[in-house]
Scaffold this active site. Structure first.
Site, short mmCIF file in Angstrom:
data_model
loop_
_atom_site.label_atom_id
_atom_site.label_comp_id
_atom_site.label_asym_id
_atom_site.label_seq_id
_atom_site.Cartn_x
_atom_site.Cartn_y
_atom_site.Cartn_z
N HIS A 165 47.37 35.46 34.28
CA HIS A 165 46.97 35.25 35.62
C HIS A 165 47.48 34.08 36.35
CE1 HIS A 165 44.36 35.01 39.54
NE2 HIS A 165 43.63 36.14 38.95
N GLU A 269 50.75 38.52 38.71
CA GLU A 269 50.35 38.50 37.42
C GLU A 269 50.54 39.67 36.50
OE1 GLU A 269 46.13 38.81 38.75
OE2 GLU A 269 46.37 37.20 40.37
O1 TA6 Z 1 43.72 38.84 40.19
C1 TA6 Z 1 43.22 38.98 41.56
C2 TA6 Z 1 41.59 38.68 41.18
O2 TA6 Z 1 41.10 39.84 40.54
C3 TA6 Z 1 41.06 38.71 42.61
O3 TA6 Z 1 40.25 39.62 42.99
C4 TA6 Z 1 40.35 37.25 42.64
O4 TA6 Z 1 38.98 37.69 42.25
C5 TA6 Z 1 40.99 36.32 41.50
O5 TA6 Z 1 41.35 37.53 40.47
C6 TA6 Z 1 40.58 35.32 40.92
O6 TA6 Z 1 39.30 35.55 40.18
P1 TA6 Z 1 38.26 34.32 39.57
O7 TA6 Z 1 37.24 35.18 39.02
O8 TA6 Z 1 39.23 33.52 38.75
O9 TA6 Z 1 37.88 33.83 40.68
#
Ligand code: TA6
Length: 294
Positions: A165, A269
């Protein structure tokens, strides 16, 4: 292991040594002959800083929580064995687990390598009843190479999602473009998962964006407004890319982001999201990403 024990067992000298990122969080500092530097926290196996050409290239929130049990906002969180919400905590338990050191090395050509590990525990088995072994290779050269090996060490089949991520630091989100998704199908998480085809060559980010590019090409790039590349991402055996920026309203709801932080990062990601990876007992699966500053 504490920092002193980590250095005694695993430091390679100036190229790779351990330090206290906070009094409770040990991290590795990696230095390459090109001047590139990396910080990797053992908590979450998370890259926290990547300096190239004297400049920080990843976003790490000034309000990130360095508290066990919470995810750290920024760097490269490891998403495993679940992406997003579901039966497990959001994005799975890897990013809030303590990794251990499996290996450190410096290659003749100067690449600095750190391999971290995570295996099942009573805590993970309580929420995910499987035996597994994760190996995360983090290799610093003029590029940053990350490789995730998942092994099914149990007696029954398992399925998992995995994703890196990455929070890329950008000067201003309103001035960047993303190249690589023209003609690619994507699912829009903000629109009930509606699927459509991206028809833009260099996609700008002009609003909250949360999209899964399915079976995406293995190369994508983040460009500046003059369409000059800032970063290139090359993935292997990750089928998808997720593109995310929370924009104004969503950021305002996130305690570990300052109001204007959305302007400073873009998450691109590499992951196996749409199709879970299935492993029979004894099988393993390796996927990787290579990040380059252009
Ligand atoms: O990768 C995108 C995502 O799934 C978004 O929907 C947002 O929730 C982001 O990840 C961050 O997630 P987190 O649980 O780290 O706040």
């Amino acid at each position: 292991m504490n920092v002193e024990e980590l250095n005694k067992c695993w430091s390679t000298g100036h190229a790779l040594e351990f330090f206290g990122k906070t009094p409770e969080f040990a991290a590795a500092k990696m230095r390459h002959s090109s001047g590139a530097e990396l910080e990797v926290g053992l908590y979450g196996g998370q890259v926290l800083s990547w300096i190239v050409g004297g400049r920080e290239r990843l976003f790490l929130s000034q309000k990130a929580d360095f508290v066990r049990g919470k995810a750290i906002r920024g760097g490269v969180p490891i998403v495993f064995p679940q992406f997003g919400s579901g039966t497990l905590p959001a994005h799975g338990f890897a990013r809030t687990s303590e990794f251990f050191v499996r290996q450190t090395s410096v290659e003749e050509g100067g690449r600095v390598n750190l391999t971290l590990g995570l295996i099942d525990s009573a805590e993970t088995r309580r929420v995910w009843p499987h035996n597994f072994s994760l190996s995360l290779l983090i290799s610093l050269g003029e590029d940053l190479y990350m490789e995730l090996l998942v092994e099914n060490t149990g007696a029954k089949a398992l399925e998992f999602q995995s994703l890196l991520h990455t929070y890329f630091s950008v000067p201003d989100i309103r001035a960047v473009r993303v190249r690589g998704f023209e003609g690619v199908s994507f699912s829009d998480f903000l629109n009930g998962g509606r699927e459509s085809v991206d028809n833009l060559n260099d996609r700008p980010i002009t609003e909250q964006t949360d999209q899964l590019y399915i079976d995406a090409p293995d190369f994508a790039a983040i460009l500046d407004e003059a369409s000059c590349p800032l970063f290139q991402v090359e993935k292997e055996r990750f089928g998808d890319f997720v593109l995310w920026n929370p924009w104004i309203e969503k950021s305002a709801q996130m305690a570990d982001l300052s109001p204007n932080d959305y302007l400073k990062f873009l998450c691109l990601e590499a992951g196996n999201v749409r199709s879970k990876i299935a492993l029979s007992p004894g099988e393993s699966f390796t996927s990787s990403q290579r990040l380059m500053v252009i």
